[in-house]
Design an enzyme around this catalytic site. Structure first.
Site, mmCIF file in Angstrom:
data_model
loop_
_atom_site.group_PDB
_atom_site.id
_atom_site.type_symbol
_atom_site.label_atom_id
_atom_site.label_comp_id
_atom_site.label_asym_id
_atom_site.label_seq_id
_atom_site.Cartn_x
_atom_site.Cartn_y
_atom_site.Cartn_z
ATOM 1 N N LYS A 150 0.840 -1.197 0.000
ATOM 2 C CA LYS A 150 0.000 0.000 0.000
ATOM 3 C C LYS A 150 0.874 1.245 0.000
ATOM 4 O O LYS A 150 1.901 1.291 0.704
ATOM 5 C CB LYS A 150 -0.902 -0.011 1.245
ATOM 6 C CG LYS A 150 -1.902 -1.152 1.235
ATOM 7 C CD LYS A 150 -2.913 -0.964 0.134
ATOM 8 C CE LYS A 150 -3.914 -2.095 0.098
ATOM 9 N NZ LYS A 150 -4.969 -1.857 -0.890
ATOM 10 N N HIS A 182 -9.726 -8.532 -7.652
ATOM 11 C CA HIS A 182 -9.501 -7.975 -6.320
ATOM 12 C C HIS A 182 -10.000 -8.970 -5.278
ATOM 13 O O HIS A 182 -11.065 -9.561 -5.446
ATOM 14 C CB HIS A 182 -10.287 -6.660 -6.187
ATOM 15 C CG HIS A 182 -10.403 -6.169 -4.781
ATOM 16 N ND1 HIS A 182 -11.605 -5.980 -4.139
ATOM 17 C CD2 HIS A 182 -9.448 -5.846 -3.880
ATOM 18 C CE1 HIS A 182 -11.393 -5.541 -2.916
ATOM 19 N NE2 HIS A 182 -10.094 -5.447 -2.734
ATOM 20 N N GLU A 184 -2.067 0.695 -8.616
ATOM 21 C CA GLU A 184 -3.492 0.338 -8.555
ATOM 22 C C GLU A 184 -4.289 1.500 -7.967
ATOM 23 O O GLU A 184 -3.824 2.163 -7.033
ATOM 24 C CB GLU A 184 -3.619 -0.900 -7.665
ATOM 25 C CG GLU A 184 -5.038 -1.338 -7.371
ATOM 26 C CD GLU A 184 -5.057 -2.646 -6.596
ATOM 27 O OE1 GLU A 184 -4.181 -3.521 -6.845
ATOM 28 O OE2 GLU A 184 -5.927 -2.806 -5.725
ATOM 29 N N ASP A 210 -0.466 0.071 -4.493
ATOM 30 C CA ASP A 210 -1.909 0.347 -4.487
ATOM 31 C C ASP A 210 -2.176 1.599 -3.654
ATOM 32 O O ASP A 210 -1.826 1.655 -2.472
ATOM 33 C CB ASP A 210 -2.613 -0.869 -3.854
ATOM 34 C CG ASP A 210 -4.128 -0.760 -3.885
ATOM 35 O OD1 ASP A 210 -4.655 0.259 -4.357
ATOM 36 O OD2 ASP A 210 -4.786 -1.726 -3.426
ATOM 37 N N ASP A 212 -14.207 -7.129 -9.192
ATOM 38 C CA ASP A 212 -14.536 -7.443 -7.803
ATOM 39 C C ASP A 212 -15.802 -8.300 -7.830
ATOM 40 O O ASP A 212 -16.796 -7.925 -8.440
ATOM 41 C CB ASP A 212 -14.776 -6.158 -7.017
ATOM 42 C CG ASP A 212 -15.054 -6.437 -5.552
ATOM 43 O OD1 ASP A 212 -14.189 -6.132 -4.723
ATOM 44 O OD2 ASP A 212 -16.137 -6.972 -5.238
ATOM 45 N N GLU A 259 -11.539 -2.528 -8.343
ATOM 46 C CA GLU A 259 -12.256 -2.971 -7.141
ATOM 47 C C GLU A 259 -13.414 -2.031 -6.787
ATOM 48 O O GLU A 259 -14.323 -2.426 -6.070
ATOM 49 C CB GLU A 259 -11.301 -3.156 -5.959
ATOM 50 C CG GLU A 259 -10.707 -1.892 -5.398
ATOM 51 C CD GLU A 259 -9.728 -2.168 -4.259
ATOM 52 O OE1 GLU A 259 -8.627 -2.665 -4.538
ATOM 53 O OE2 GLU A 259 -10.059 -1.870 -3.107
HETATM 54 C C1 LIG Z 1 -9.963 -1.732 2.438
HETATM 55 C C2 LIG Z 1 -9.352 -2.921 1.750
HETATM 56 O O1 LIG Z 1 -8.573 -3.652 2.637
HETATM 57 C C3 LIG Z 1 -8.506 -2.488 0.538
HETATM 58 O O2 LIG Z 1 -7.323 -1.860 0.989
HETATM 59 C C4 LIG Z 1 -8.192 -3.696 -0.280
HETATM 60 C C5 LIG Z 1 -7.478 -3.377 -1.515
HETATM 61 O O3 LIG Z 1 -7.365 -2.275 -1.996
HETATM 62 C C6 LIG Z 1 -6.869 -4.498 -2.250
HETATM 63 O O4 LIG Z 1 -6.897 -5.607 -1.745
HETATM 64 O O5 LIG Z 1 -6.379 -4.238 -3.328
HETATM 65 MG MG LIG Z 2 -6.750 -2.331 -4.059
#
Ligand SMILES: C[C@H](O)[C@@H](O)CC(=O)C(=O)O
Ligand SMILES: [Mg+2]
Length: 467
Positions: free
Chosen positions: A218, A377, A298, A272, A350, A327
């Site tokens: 992330k 996702h 992402e 992401d 998704d 997603e």
């Molecule tokens: C809120 C979710 O955990 C999100 O962060 C998931 C996500 O973006 C992903 O798996 O890609």
């Molecule tokens: Mg994501």
């Protein structure tokens, strides 16, 4: 012939916010939750389905699920199953509920839960896991199951039929291969934003040792922190000493890794941002992360901004970084435009933001036609259980390839499902094989009793200060 007589709905919430699981730059406090529905018939046949939220608002979705499920009560199941595309159109066309979409928002994800429950019931009725039910369809049965309205400018029913017919003769060999080696996966749960560097490093080492070679991290809250964490992850995944015994580094120039920015061991990193940036900001920020060689960024910006994604993709291409999203793409028309505008390198369907399997099938067909790999996702509760079915359908019956694909895996909450997904020693998803598992989403009754909001035993104790 069984008729649908009733349904049961549960608002189930897991306290993942306590551990920082699921956190990203936009969603900083997630209690992974399920708006869970069971459709009942006048026989033993049932169908389970759910959609995913991250906590508050799950009750609102449950209310919408009730409205949508109500429309199926009294219906003959075989009649519904005989043309699931038509059934889907019926589910989307309530003369009053449609106004509070259309085909987006709460009503759409609620429709996803119910459509998934109906598909689960169909697969159970035929004693096959869902993926197998669908890959065994004739091309004609397949196209009759798809949501085609509003996408014929991108793909017609006739074109889809032709594509499916071309894949027909070789379906069996692909099924045999994937049963043997599993479906490629990647790990996100080592790189949640709320985790410390130590935890990220430990979980990344564990994931490498478990055989994974694609990892997602992330980003988006602080560029310096992202670079630091990215370098930590890269230092682990690029170092052959962390590979499990007997596993050789993969060829970064091999056909499955080419174009993915693979490092010296063949490991791939993805990033992401969960929609935190404006378009120019996304471009500048991601350029600053070039050093950690991401395969793609992402959700760089707002999920409805198709042309914004196209601009970001164009700007990042010279830097070797692709764009992925999906997603939060709330219906097949958003995917249609993302594909038409050449805005994405990777299509992330998704399983329950789209309104269930029928709408997912339409996106699989469009992505195959446009030559864009589908990497679903799955960061949430129940999503990993669902999406292995969808990727198997894509591989066996639709795109015919798993070379550029990786299916997301997060290692949370699988114990709450009766037939949880599983990963083999090479870091790939196992193929679900139980004849009675349907869409693999049935939750243990004990888990519902414990985590139902607000009356489940966990939440009652938590309120009393003793979770
Ligand atoms: C809120 C979710 O955990 C999100 O962060 C998931 C996500 O973006 C992903 O798996 O890609
Ligand atoms: Mg994501």
């Amino acid at each position: 012939m069984p008729k649908i007589t009733d349904f049961e709905i549960h608002d189930v919430r897991f306290p993942t916010s306590l551990s920082g699981d699921g956190t990203d730059a936009m969603n900083t406090e997630c209690d992974y939750s399920s708006a869970y529905v069971t459709l009942k018939t006048d026989t033993d046949l049932v169908g389970h389905g759910m959609t995913f939220t991250i906590g508050r608002g799950n009750d609102i979705v449950c209310t919408a699920v009730r409205e949508v499920a109500n429309r199926l009560v009294g219906k003959d199941t075989e009649e519904l199953f005989s043309n699931m595309g038509k059934t889907w159109d019926y589910m989307m066309s309530d003369p009053q509920l449609r106004w509070i979409g259309p085909e987006k928002g709460v009503i759409h994800i609620a429709s996803g839960a119910v459509n998934n429950a109906l598909w689960d019931m169909y697969a159970r009725a035929r004693q096959k896991p869902l993926w197998k039910l669908i890959v065994d369809f004739t091309p004609e049965e397949f196209v009759n199951s798809v949501a085609f309205r509003y996408i014929s400018d991108a793909i017609t029913k006739e074109e889809a039929l032709e594509m499916l017919k071309q894949k027909e003769a070789t379906k069996k060999e692909r099924e045999e291969l994937v049963r043997e080696i599993g479906y490629p996966a990647y790990v996100t749960s080592a790189g949640w934003l709320g985790y410390s560097d130590e935890k990220v490093a430990r979980l990344t080492k564990e994931a490498v040792a478990a055989g994974f070679n694609h990892f997602k991290m992330k980003v988006g809250a602080n560029q310096a922190n992202d670079l630091r964490r990215g370098k930590i992850i890269r230092s682990i995944i690029d170092d052959p000493q962390h590979l499990p015994p007997g596993l050789k580094p993969r060829d970064p120039n091999g056909p499955d890794l080419k174009g993915k920015n693979a490092g010296p061991t063949g490991a791939v990193l993805m990033i992401d941002a969960n929609q935190v940036w404006d378009v120019p900001q996304a471009i500048e920020y991601v350029k600053g992360l070039e050093e950690i060689k991401p395969w793609f960024i992402e959700e760089p910006t707002a999920p409805d901004d198709i042309l914004g994604h196209a601009s970001i993709r164009k700007a990042l291409k010279p830097h070797g970084i692709g764009v992925a999203t999906g997603e939060h793409a709330h219906n097949r028309m958003v995917f249609k435009q993302l594909l038409q505008a050449e805005a994405i390198d990777v299509c992330q369907i998704d399983s329950c933001r789209l309104a269930g399997v029928s709408e997912v099938l339409s996106v699989l067909l469009m992505a195959a036609k446009f030559g864009v790999p589908v990497c679903p996702h799955a960061g949430g509760v129940g999503l990993c259980e669902y999406v292995i079915h969808l990727s198997l359908i894509d591989y066996i019956a639709v795109s015919g390839t798993m070379e550029r694909n990786v299916l997301e895996f997060v290692d949370h909450l699988h114990e709450h499902f009766v037939t949880p997904c599983s990963i083999n020693s090479k870091g790939r998803y196992n193929v679900p094989t139980n004849a009675n598992e349907g869409y693999s989403i049935e939750m243990h009754k004990s888990s519902i009793a414990e985590y139902e909001w607000p009356s489940g035993s966990y939440w009652v104790s938590a309120k009393a200060g003793k979770p």
